[in-house]
Enzyme design. Structure first.
Site, PDB file in Angstrom:
ATOM      1  CG  HIS A  69      12.496 -18.274  79.522  1.00  0.00           C
ATOM      2  ND1 HIS A  69      12.391 -19.651  79.761  1.00  0.00           N
ATOM      3  CD2 HIS A  69      13.271 -17.494  80.150  1.00  0.00           C
ATOM      4  CE1 HIS A  69      13.613 -19.762  80.442  1.00  0.00           C
ATOM      5  NE2 HIS A  69      14.505 -18.724  80.657  1.00  0.00           N
ATOM      6  CD  GLU A  72      16.502 -15.293  77.941  1.00  0.00           C
ATOM      7  OE1 GLU A  72      17.487 -15.666  78.658  1.00  0.00           O
ATOM      8  OE2 GLU A  72      15.547 -14.742  78.559  1.00  0.00           O
ATOM      9  CG  HIS A  73      17.129 -20.680  77.148  1.00  0.00           C
ATOM     10  ND1 HIS A  73      17.677 -21.421  77.875  1.00  0.00           N
ATOM     11  CD2 HIS A  73      16.199 -19.866  77.877  1.00  0.00           C
ATOM     12  CE1 HIS A  73      17.485 -21.357  79.051  1.00  0.00           C
ATOM     13  NE2 HIS A  73      16.792 -20.395  79.227  1.00  0.00           N
TER      14      HIS A  73
END
Length: 449
Positions: A69, A72-73
């Site tokens: 995650h 992803e950022h």
């Protein structure tokens, strides 16, 4: 009267629904391993591009929860061609929008844009697949962002905290018990080296599926994909996704969480359940129908009629199942008791209803109605090119084939009462269950749950 009307409506819907949707779908692969799916829909001059990476939170190395995650950022931090944090602004300036999301089994990025701008977003997406640039400042800034996201979405929400604790108890050996966003103490240590290592291994054409849906042709998509994605080198770090599997579960686990922020106490239970398997979706289809039968409708489902209307001990009931995963999934039930009804009492009523269902089975008319509604929902969802792109991307990312995805409607239509009862008897086993109580702290002098 209501029963005959419902049966007639279900029969009419069954006759009206097509066996398959007339949606042209083309698949091919590039030499570097990139899989491509083209879904044609020429009703409007728009297109959706989605890139699905076959890596999720369940693929993370121990001690690095949340790195998928986090990456992803970081994927929006730019390349040599695209300035830091400029990606979304470029898409928006063309009248489009974009976003990304992470799950346990995949990470996906998408853009919705005018069809004549597809080459622009494809060039940018391909560019950041292998050319991401990260500074220590980027990493430090974005690490604070994900920590704040956890604070807002999980740490400040008692329901989210309960679900997180229940998943950790549900999956005794599988990495599905680790939250997608990560455990805070591990998130705080994620570094630039961690992000780049994860990126360089998993973000490659031979670990991705490109979905393009909308006003396009396969020939045009192939031309653009060859131009932009074709030159990218594959990763040599991609192997079979072999994960620790669940041992036999021998005892129910129970969790009670009290929090003064809770406004509506409730009982939440999840059972370990099989996932959709490539080439064999019969059990998953039966579980999908079972969830709708038990708690899919707030007025006509088994739990709603028994607990909300007949006994009036609950104000809300639901059931859910989604088996689109690589490994074992969960089947869940939730009940919010009516005022004055304790969690202990409403759970006892829930267990009585489930026991009665296992003895008597579903009402045939209700089963036919639910089966038709579920299938209708699947078919009507095809009216959105974005839904179609998501369906193919998600399915292919967890190991299903195009034939499995296209055969899901038929699998739902073939579900029989015997299939539903077989699924219910297998899954509704308390040894495979985690039962959670979310409540407020007991007042002084009041008995604790």
């Amino acid at each position: 009267m209501l029963g005959r009307t419902g049966t007639g409506l279900a029969l009419a819907l069954t006759l009206a629904l097509p066996a398959t949707a007339e949606v042209p779908v083309t698949t091919f692969s590039l030499e570097n391993g990139l899989d491509v799916v083209v879904i044609e829909d020429h009703r409007a001059p728009v297109v959706v591009q989605m890139i699905w990476y076959r890596v999720g939170a369940a693929d993370e190395p121990p001690g690095h929860s949340g790195i998928t995650h986090f990456l992803e950022h970081l994927m929006f931090k730019g390349t040599e061609k695209v300035a830091p944090n400029a990606f979304s602004g470029i898409v928006e300036a063309q009248g489009g929008d974009d976003n990304a999301f992470t799950s346990w089994d995949y990470t996906a990025y998408f853009q919705r844009i005018a069809a004549d701008r597809l080459d622009l977003v494809m060039e940018m997406e391909a560019d950041r697949m292998r050319n991401l640039r990260l500074t220590e400042e980027d990493v430090a800034t974005e690490r604070q962002v994900i920590l704040e996201e956890r604070a807002q979405r999980t740490d400040s929400d008692p329901s989210a905290l309960l679900i997180e604790q229940m998943r950790a108890a549900q999956f005794q050996n599988s990495p599905y018990g680790t939250p997608v966003i990560g455990w805070r103490h591990e998130m705080e240590t994620l570094s630039r080296a961690d992000a780049l290592s994860h990126y360089e291994r998993f973000y490659a054409p031979n670990n991705a599926t490109l979905i393009v849906a909308g006003d396009v042709t396969p020939e045009r998509v192939r031309e653009l994909a060859e131009r932009y994605y074709g030159p990218l080198k594959p990763s040599d770090g991609i192997g079979p996704r072999l994960r620790p599997q669940e041992p036999p579960h021998l005892a129910e686990r129970r969790i009670s969480m009290a929090d003064e922020r809770v406004s509506d106490p409730y009982v939440f239970r999840t059972y370990l359940a099989p996932e959709r398997d490539p080439g064999d979706q019969k059990m998953a289809a039966a579980l999908t129908v079972l969830a709708e039968l038990l708690g899919g409708n707030g007025q006509t489902s088994v739990l709603a009629r028994a607990l909300q209307f007949d006994r009036k001990v609950a104000v809300y009931t639901s059931a859910f199942y989604d088996g689109t995963s690589i490994d074992d999934a969960t089947f869940g039930l939730a009940v919010v008791p009516a005022p004055g009804i304790s969690l202990e009492a409403v759970e006892a009523d829930l267990d009585r209803v489930l026991a009665d269902f296992l003895k008597t089975g579903p009402d045939p008319a209700a089963l036919e109605r639910i089966r038709t509604q579920v299938r209708a929902g699947e078919i009507y969802a095809r009216d959105s090119v974005e839904n179609l792109a998501h369906r193919y991307g998600q399915g292919l990312s967890v190991g299903l084939t195009v034939a499995d995805i296209e055969g899901w409607d038929d699998a739902l239509a073939a579900v029989s009462e015997a299939d539903v009862m077989e699924a219910a008897r297998m899954v509704l086993d308390r040894r495979n269950a985690v039962t959670g109580w979310l409540t407020r702290p007991a007042a002084e002098g009041e008995a604790k749950p």
